[in-house]
Design a protein around this motif. Structure first.
Motif, PDB file in Angstrom:
ATOM      1  N   MET A 352     -11.576 -16.978   0.709  1.00 52.49           N
ATOM      2  CA  MET A 352     -12.175 -18.135   0.063  1.00 52.49           C
ATOM      3  C   MET A 352     -11.367 -18.610  -1.142  1.00 52.49           C
ATOM      4  SD  MET A 352     -14.402 -18.122   2.311  1.00 52.49           S
ATOM      5  CE  MET A 352     -15.251 -16.996   3.405  1.00 52.49           C
ATOM      6  N   GLY A 353     -10.185 -18.032  -1.330  1.00 52.15           N
ATOM      7  CA  GLY A 353      -9.325 -18.443  -2.425  1.00 52.15           C
ATOM      8  C   GLY A 353      -9.662 -17.830  -3.763  1.00 52.15           C
ATOM      9  N   ILE A 354     -10.520 -16.823  -3.790  1.00 51.66           N
ATOM     10  CA  ILE A 354     -10.863 -16.127  -5.034  1.00 51.66           C
ATOM     11  C   ILE A 354      -9.822 -15.029  -5.234  1.00 51.66           C
ATOM     12  CG2 ILE A 354     -12.601 -14.743  -6.219  1.00 51.66           C
ATOM     13  CD1 ILE A 354     -14.736 -16.168  -4.521  1.00 51.66           C
ATOM     14  N   ASP A 355      -8.950 -15.204  -6.219  1.00 51.36           N
ATOM     15  CA  ASP A 355      -7.795 -14.313  -6.346  1.00 51.36           C
ATOM     16  C   ASP A 355      -7.810 -13.433  -7.597  1.00 51.36           C
ATOM     17  OD1 ASP A 355      -7.348 -16.195  -8.294  1.00 51.36           O
ATOM     18  OD2 ASP A 355      -5.420 -16.886  -7.519  1.00 51.36           O
ATOM     19  N   LYS A 356      -8.937 -13.391  -8.307  1.00 52.01           N
ATOM     20  CA  LYS A 356      -8.976 -12.656  -9.566  1.00 52.01           C
ATOM     21  C   LYS A 356      -8.637 -11.188  -9.383  1.00 52.01           C
ATOM     22  CE  LYS A 356     -11.823 -12.006 -13.700  1.00 52.01           C
ATOM     23  NZ  LYS A 356     -13.113 -12.325 -14.360  1.00 52.01           N
ATOM     24  N   ARG A 357      -9.078 -10.588  -8.291  1.00 53.10           N
ATOM     25  CA  ARG A 357      -8.814  -9.168  -8.031  1.00 53.10           C
ATOM     26  C   ARG A 357      -7.943  -8.994  -6.795  1.00 53.10           C
ATOM     27  NH1 ARG A 357     -11.703  -6.662 -11.713  1.00 53.10           N
ATOM     28  NH2 ARG A 357     -13.325  -7.954 -12.667  1.00 53.10           N
ATOM     29  N   ALA A 358      -7.075  -9.970  -6.572  1.00 57.14           N
ATOM     30  CA  ALA A 358      -6.255  -9.964  -5.356  1.00 57.14           C
ATOM     31  C   ALA A 358      -5.329  -8.757  -5.289  1.00 57.14           C
ATOM     32  CB  ALA A 358      -5.444 -11.254  -5.271  1.00 57.14           C
ATOM     33  N   SER A 359      -4.657  -8.431  -6.394  1.00 53.84           N
ATOM     34  CA  SER A 359      -3.654  -7.364  -6.361  1.00 53.84           C
ATOM     35  C   SER A 359      -4.254  -6.031  -5.945  1.00 53.84           C
ATOM     36  CB  SER A 359      -2.977  -7.242  -7.726  1.00 53.84           C
ATOM     37  OG  SER A 359      -2.016  -6.199  -7.714  1.00 53.84           O
ATOM     38  N   GLY A 360      -5.317  -5.617  -6.619  1.00 55.30           N
ATOM     39  CA  GLY A 360      -5.953  -4.345  -6.287  1.00 55.30           C
ATOM     40  C   GLY A 360      -6.582  -4.345  -4.916  1.00 55.30           C
ATOM     41  N   THR A 361      -7.146  -5.496  -4.525  1.00 61.34           N
ATOM     42  CA  THR A 361      -7.773  -5.599  -3.206  1.00 61.34           C
ATOM     43  C   THR A 361      -6.736  -5.478  -2.095  1.00 61.34           C
ATOM     44  OG1 THR A 361      -9.546  -6.989  -4.091  1.00 61.34           O
ATOM     45  CG2 THR A 361      -9.185  -7.070  -1.719  1.00 61.34           C
ATOM     46  N   ILE A 362      -5.606  -6.157  -2.255  1.00 64.35           N
ATOM     47  CA  ILE A 362      -4.546  -6.085  -1.235  1.00 64.35           C
ATOM     48  C   ILE A 362      -3.977  -4.670  -1.153  1.00 64.35           C
ATOM     49  CG2 ILE A 362      -2.227  -6.898  -0.659  1.00 64.35           C
ATOM     50  CD1 ILE A 362      -3.095  -9.620  -1.874  1.00 64.35           C
ATOM     51  N   ASP A 363      -3.776  -4.028  -2.296  1.00 62.21           N
ATOM     52  CA  ASP A 363      -3.298  -2.638  -2.281  1.00 62.21           C
ATOM     53  C   ASP A 363      -4.270  -1.733  -1.538  1.00 62.21           C
ATOM     54  OD1 ASP A 363      -1.043  -3.323  -3.702  1.00 62.21           O
ATOM     55  OD2 ASP A 363      -1.808  -2.630  -5.645  1.00 62.21           O
ATOM     56  N   ALA A 364      -5.564  -1.969  -1.735  1.00 64.19           N
ATOM     57  CA  ALA A 364      -6.579  -1.157  -1.055  1.00 64.19           C
ATOM     58  C   ALA A 364      -6.570  -1.417   0.448  1.00 64.19           C
ATOM     59  CB  ALA A 364      -7.959  -1.459  -1.633  1.00 64.19           C
ATOM     60  N   LEU A 365      -6.480  -2.685   0.843  1.00 72.90           N
ATOM     61  CA  LEU A 365      -6.503  -3.043   2.265  1.00 72.90           C
ATOM     62  C   LEU A 365      -5.350  -2.416   3.033  1.00 72.90           C
ATOM     63  CD1 LEU A 365      -7.387  -6.846   1.957  1.00 72.90           C
ATOM     64  CD2 LEU A 365      -8.883  -5.066   2.889  1.00 72.90           C
ATOM     65  N   PHE A 366      -4.177  -2.416   2.418  1.00 70.00           N
ATOM     66  CA  PHE A 366      -2.989  -1.918   3.112  1.00 70.00           C
ATOM     67  C   PHE A 366      -2.659  -0.467   2.778  1.00 70.00           C
ATOM     68  CE2 PHE A 366      -1.605  -6.605   3.109  1.00 70.00           C
ATOM     69  CZ  PHE A 366      -2.223  -6.822   4.328  1.00 70.00           C
ATOM     70  N   SER A 367      -3.591   0.203   2.129  1.00 73.69           N
ATOM     71  CA  SER A 367      -3.400   1.621   1.833  1.00 73.69           C
ATOM     72  C   SER A 367      -3.723   2.458   3.071  1.00 73.69           C
ATOM     73  CB  SER A 367      -4.326   2.048   0.689  1.00 73.69           C
ATOM     74  OG  SER A 367      -5.680   2.106   1.139  1.00 73.69           O
ATOM     75  N   PRO A 368      -3.241   3.688   3.131  1.00 76.15           N
ATOM     76  CA  PRO A 368      -3.557   4.562   4.280  1.00 76.15           C
ATOM     77  C   PRO A 368      -5.051   4.832   4.444  1.00 76.15           C
ATOM     78  CG  PRO A 368      -1.707   5.441   3.027  1.00 76.15           C
ATOM     79  CD  PRO A 368      -2.280   4.325   2.212  1.00 76.15           C
ATOM     80  N   ARG A 369      -5.832   4.584   3.414  1.00 78.24           N
ATOM     81  CA  ARG A 369      -7.278   4.791   3.522  1.00 78.24           C
ATOM     82  C   ARG A 369      -7.925   3.777   4.468  1.00 78.24           C
ATOM     83  NH1 ARG A 369     -10.415   8.581   3.088  1.00 78.24           N
ATOM     84  NH2 ARG A 369     -12.083   7.568   1.869  1.00 78.24           N
ATOM     85  N   LEU A 370      -7.329   2.567   4.586  1.00 78.30           N
ATOM     86  CA  LEU A 370      -7.925   1.536   5.430  1.00 78.30           C
ATOM     87  C   LEU A 370      -7.029   1.083   6.576  1.00 78.30           C
ATOM     88  CD1 LEU A 370      -9.801  -0.843   2.924  1.00 78.30           C
ATOM     89  CD2 LEU A 370     -10.817   0.673   4.628  1.00 78.30           C
ATOM     90  N   TRP A 371      -5.712   0.951   6.338  1.00 74.56           N
ATOM     91  CA  TRP A 371      -4.847   0.385   7.377  1.00 74.56           C
ATOM     92  C   TRP A 371      -4.409   1.439   8.383  1.00 74.56           C
ATOM     93  CZ3 TRP A 371      -3.978  -4.595   8.530  1.00 74.56           C
ATOM     94  CH2 TRP A 371      -3.027  -4.849   9.536  1.00 74.56           C
ATOM     95  N   THR A 372      -4.488   1.075   9.673  1.00 76.51           N
ATOM     96  CA  THR A 372      -4.036   1.940  10.766  1.00 76.51           C
ATOM     97  C   THR A 372      -3.181   1.104  11.717  1.00 76.51           C
ATOM     98  OG1 THR A 372      -5.817   1.474  12.351  1.00 76.51           O
ATOM     99  CG2 THR A 372      -6.283   3.097  10.622  1.00 76.51           C
ATOM    100  N   GLU A 373      -2.688   1.710  12.772  1.00 77.05           N
ATOM    101  CA  GLU A 373      -1.890   0.955  13.745  1.00 77.05           C
ATOM    102  C   GLU A 373      -2.724  -0.131  14.428  1.00 77.05           C
ATOM    103  OE1 GLU A 373      -0.455   3.485  16.812  1.00 77.05           O
ATOM    104  OE2 GLU A 373      -2.444   4.167  17.447  1.00 77.05           O
ATOM    105  N   ASN A 374      -4.045  -0.014  14.376  1.00 75.40           N
ATOM    106  CA  ASN A 374      -4.942  -1.020  14.946  1.00 75.40           C
ATOM    107  C   ASN A 374      -5.551  -1.929  13.892  1.00 75.40           C
ATOM    108  OD1 ASN A 374      -5.219  -0.772  17.947  1.00 75.40           O
ATOM    109  ND2 ASN A 374      -5.535   1.368  17.376  1.00 75.40           N
TER     110      ASN A 374
END
Length: 527
Positions: A352-374
């Motif tokens: 929705m274009g809300i970028d205030k916490r974009a950096s930490g959110t993107i790091d979390a999304l692409f961290s091994p805790r969430l991202w997999t080959e699928n």
């Protein structure tokens, strides 16, 4: 194969079977003539027993020389007991299918230096567009997957795929989108009852298993975005009461912290979502912005426009104050109050274009805790994934300008889905459904490019903002034959030097915009 209810309610699927001799010797083929009939259990049919016919054509004996091919059609058709079995010409039906696919392939054509992305995008148009059925209540887009037909959902159709159809310019897709909103409009009420999660049985009934999932926000978001992109004032006026009602329903569901409460979310209690979840409030926020743009074009008055914009601004603040949290060491969002485990839907504010916490959110999304080959796990520490959140996340990461990270993971995901072991479309989920290819997810894949990479955001019936994100390794990208906003136009993005790019928009053979900007800059376009 084309799967569609015909207007006679005959179910018909035709395939072409092709055999090619890849060896060095002649091969003898014996093609059987098949016409088998199955009668179904009457207790499981809405109108009793049905007969299902399997048939092949062009049977006989064929000698196939090396390098040569032979093909023949086969069909499956189904009839009510009261209907006459029709004569099907497999060749004619197959040619109709090819013509229809050619129509989809010739509109909204993506051009990038990455063949895998181009092909995955092209396949996504097929899957998104083909799953429409003629029913007693008009055309209905259904998820499919051998389970979901002649029914619509507030998320799959209204939120995911309906806003995509105007860009493709598929008239039957637009008709199904408009019809879905007409069906939801029947449930507008004065008692404060929520929108149904699903309208089923060819539009004759409704269904829900988890109470209010935030369906009002889903419908408001999808209907407003569809109306803007469609570019039809008549359709927008027709949908305005539905949008207005859904927004007011959401407003009345705000808690004392100013975020939208609901019984569950679109995952229907498969995972906890608390009293108020991040997804519903984010959809409501974007729906308010779209409603403001729409109200302006429809002449609803400055008071209405100002009200929705002020409510959107306040909702953005409330989302941050209520959901912002450090989760597993990342400065991101708690999906609901008290949530202390990373969830894939923390991506939704980015979309929705809300970028205030974009950096930490993107790091979390692409961290091994969430991202997999699928793609993304629904919740860290599990093995469950739903492609819809991955597709939203990739769109959102482009939207807030993290182009290179978005590209890295978009290519990984696209290679897996297009060329991996379960191909060639986006899937629903695993382990539930065993990765069915539900149709609306393919619409979400397409929107990674239209709204994420190219940054098209409808701002009126004939206008949009454009924020192109050209990856560093690319010199050029383009969309040909975009059919949105009541127009037919191309967008070409070319690198000039470094971060400076040239945007060219062509319509009816004329250049209507030619501008140099810095990559990631937003410009306003009137079509």
């Amino acid at each position: 194969m084309l799967l569609r209810y015909l207007k006679s309610l005959i179910y018909n699927s035709v395939a072409e079977l092709r055999f090619t001799n890849t060896g060095k010797e002649k091969v003898n083929l014996e093609i059987p003539e098949i016409h088998s009939v199955l009668t179904t259990d009457p207790s499981r049919g809405v109108e009793g027993s049905y007969t299902i016919h399997l048939q092949t054509w062009n049977s006989g004996y064929v000698v196939l020389s090396p390098g040569k091919s032979y093909s023949f059609p086969a069909s499956i058709s189904a009839y009510k007991s009261s209907e006459k079995v029709q004569t099907i010409d497999g060749i004619v039906e197959m040619n109709k299918r090819k013509e229809l696919v050619a129509e989809w392939m010739n509109n909204l054509v993506l051009e990038t230096p990455e063949p895998v992305l181009n092909e995955m995008f092209a396949f996504s148009k097929i899957r998104a567009c083909e799953s429409i059925y003629e029913t007693k209540s008009g055309p209905m887009h259904g998820p499919g997957g051998e389970a979901y037909y002649a029914a619509i959902w507030a998320n799959d159709q209204a939120e995911y795929v309906d806003p995509y159809f105007p860009f493709v310019g598929y008239s039957y897709g637009n008709a199904s989108a408009l019809n879905s909103f007409r069906l939801f409009s029947k449930y507008i009420n004065d008692e404060g009852k929520p929108m149904p999660s699903s309208i089923i049985a060819e539009g004759l009934d409704h269904f829900g298993v988890a109470g209010d999932r935030g369906d009002g926000a889903m419908v408001a978001y999808g209907a407003a975005r569809y109306a803007l992109a469609r570019g039809s004032k008549a359709e927008a006026e027709e949908l305005w009461p539905l949008i207005e009602w859904c927004l007011e329903f959401c407003r009345q569901k705000l808690n004392d912290k100013g975020v939208v409460t609901s019984d569950s979310d679109e995952l229907e209690n498969r995972f906890p979502s608390g009293e108020a979840n991040l997804c519903t409030s984010s959809l409501y926020y974007d729906a308010l912005l779209s409603a403001a743009y729409l109200a302006e074009d429809l002449g609803k008055g400055t008071t209405v426009v100002k009200k929705y914009r002020e409510q959107a601004a306040q909702m953005e603040k409330n989302i941050d104050s209520y959901f912002a949290s450090t989760v597993e060491g990342f400065d991101t969002y708690a999906y609901y109050e008290g949530n202390d485990i990373l969830r894939s839907w923390i991506c939704i504010p980015l979309v929705m274009g809300i970028d205030k916490r974009a950096s930490g959110t993107i790091d979390a999304l692409f961290s091994p805790r969430l991202w997999t080959e699928n793609g993304l796990l629904t919740q860290a520490g599990t093995n469950t994934f739903w492609d819809r959140s991955t597709l939203y996340a990739l769109r959102g990461v482009f939207t807030v300008g993290e182009i290179e990270k978005a590209m890295t993971f978009l290519k990984r995901y696209s290679v897996t889905r297009l060329l991996g072991s379960h191909v060639p479309y986006a899937v629903e989920a695993w382990p539930e459904g065993n990765q069915r290819h539900l149709s609306a997810e393919s619409g979400l894949y397409g929107r990674i490019f239209t709204e994420g990479m190219f940054g098209i955001r409808p701002t009126g019936l004939h206008s949009f903002s454009l924020t192109p994100r050209l990856p560093e390794e690319w010199d050029r990208m383009a969309f040909r034959k975009i059919k949105a906003f009541g127009a037919d136009f191309d967008i070409i993005v070319e690198r000039v030097k470094g971060e400076i790019i040239r945007i060219r928009i062509e319509k009816a053979g004329k250049i209507i915009l030619n501008k140099k900007i810095k990559s990631g800059t937003t410009i306003l376009c009137n079509i």
